[in-house]
Design an enzyme around this catalytic site. Structure first.
Site, PDB file in Angstrom:
ATOM      1  N   TYR A   1      -0.645  -5.198  -7.928  1.00 55.27           N
ATOM      2  CA  TYR A   1      -1.159  -5.028  -9.289  1.00 55.27           C
ATOM      3  C   TYR A   1      -1.995  -6.215  -9.760  1.00 55.27           C
ATOM      4  O   TYR A   1      -2.671  -6.126 -10.783  1.00 55.27           O
ATOM      5  CB  TYR A   1      -0.003  -4.823 -10.287  1.00 55.27           C
ATOM      6  CG  TYR A   1       0.937  -3.708  -9.969  1.00 55.27           C
ATOM      7  CD1 TYR A   1       0.629  -2.715  -9.020  1.00 55.27           C
ATOM      8  CD2 TYR A   1       2.178  -3.626 -10.601  1.00 55.27           C
ATOM      9  CE1 TYR A   1       1.526  -1.703  -8.729  1.00 55.27           C
ATOM     10  CE2 TYR A   1       3.070  -2.604 -10.319  1.00 55.27           C
ATOM     11  CZ  TYR A   1       2.743  -1.654  -9.373  1.00 55.27           C
ATOM     12  OH  TYR A   1       3.639  -0.646  -9.088  1.00 55.27           O
TER      13      TYR A   1
ATOM     14  N   HIS B   1       6.576  -2.031  -0.598  1.00 54.76           N
ATOM     15  CA  HIS B   1       5.820  -1.132  -1.477  1.00 54.76           C
ATOM     16  C   HIS B   1       5.536   0.240  -0.865  1.00 54.76           C
ATOM     17  O   HIS B   1       5.467   1.237  -1.583  1.00 54.76           O
ATOM     18  CB  HIS B   1       4.509  -1.800  -1.889  1.00 54.76           C
ATOM     19  CG  HIS B   1       3.978  -1.325  -3.198  1.00 54.76           C
ATOM     20  ND1 HIS B   1       3.215  -2.111  -4.024  1.00 54.76           N
ATOM     21  CD2 HIS B   1       4.089  -0.147  -3.847  1.00 54.76           C
ATOM     22  CE1 HIS B   1       2.890  -1.434  -5.109  1.00 54.76           C
ATOM     23  NE2 HIS B   1       3.406  -0.242  -5.027  1.00 54.76           N
TER      24      HIS B   1
END
Length: 284
Positions: free
Chosen positions: A54, A113
């Site tokens: 992010y 992730h």
């Protein structure tokens, strides 16, 4: 179900507690992240979900640090990116995330992730996570976007390799149009906490007639209905917004309960994720 509040937590297999709602930071621009996270903490959130991918880890950590809230009261998550799914690269990613969040002292939860990197890469990345957890730099570990075949591969590795570790959390895009009931059943059978990202379906389903009907019935917003659905399914939803009023609205879900009939009305047979879907990628 037992009454919940924004202060409620769930115990993970690691023994640590995780707040029942988290605040997501995906696609929150770095230049507004600190302000947004501070607003979320002011609204009562005590759980911030971030990721190296992010590109706003430092801003999330700075907001937590500047909030004045005791560090032990805020749960912070980050994730090893899919580009670093090997032992050595995962170690680099962990150190980078710890450096970005140095003002926090430690990371409460670190996830893989997505199941990229092939089998050797996935298992190597897990080994790096376990080693970091043993140092105390990371408190709990888990996975995100893993299909059942990836979960079973990891479970076998944990049981037979001597590396060990426990999957505390499985994080997935979950909402009525992407229920992932097979994966959820696998995780719940092992007491793994299920986190639901994009629980608001990125606002792409807010006009659904059933959702609108329930919003009118309960005098709540469609977003509040979706967060409540997630809570009643036993998940930890991770709603996000950059709008202060909606940040607060998304916490106001503890003064009503959907009936079992209304929970069933929200069930669909669709599999329509609005994000990526590595769990179903047959090439991984």
């Amino acid at each position: 179900m037992a009454p919940l509040s924004l202060a409620s937590t769930r115990k993970m297999v690691s023994g640590d507690e995780i707040p029942v709602i988290g605040f997501g930071s995906y696609q929150t621009p770095p230049d507004v992240t600190e302000k947004v996270i501070l607003k979320a903490l002011e609204a009562g959130y005590r759980h911030v979900d971030c990721a190296q991918l992010y590109q706003n880890e430092a801003e999330c950590a700075a907001a937590i640090h500047k909030s004045g809230i005791d560090r032990s009261e805020v749960f912070y998550t980050s994730k090893i990116p899919d580009t670093h799914m090997s032992y050595e690269k995962a170690k680099e990613a962990i150190e980078a995330s710890l450096s970005a969040a140095a003002c926090l002292g430690y990371i409460d939860l670190m996830l893989l992730h997505a199941p990229y990197g092939g089998k050797e890469g996935r298992l190597g990345a897990w080994r790096a996570l376990v080693e970091a957890q043993k140092t105390g730099k990371i408190r709990s570990i888990g996975v995100s976007n893993y299909g059942i075949r990836h979960l079973e591969e990891l479970e076998h590795y944990i049981q037979t390799s001597g590396v060990g570790g426990q999957i505390s959390v499985g994080q997935y895009e979950i909402h009525p149009w992407c229920a992932r009931e097979d994966i959820v059943a696998w995780l719940k059978q092992r007491d793994i906490v299920v986190e639901a990202y994009s629980p608001l379906v990125q606002a792409k389903r807010m006009d659904e007639p059933m959702l609108q009907s329930l919003a009118r019935k309960y005098k709540k917003t469609p977003a509040q209905i979706l967060v409540r659905w997630s809570l009643q399914k036993g998940y930890v939803p991770l709603p996000k917004s950059v709008t202060e009023s909606r940040i607060r609205e998304n916490t106001q879900v503890f003064d009503f309960e959907l009936t079992q009939e209304d929970m069933r009305r929200l069930q669909t047979d669709e599999h329509a994720p609005v994000c990526w879907d590595p769990a179903r990628d047959s090439k991984l």
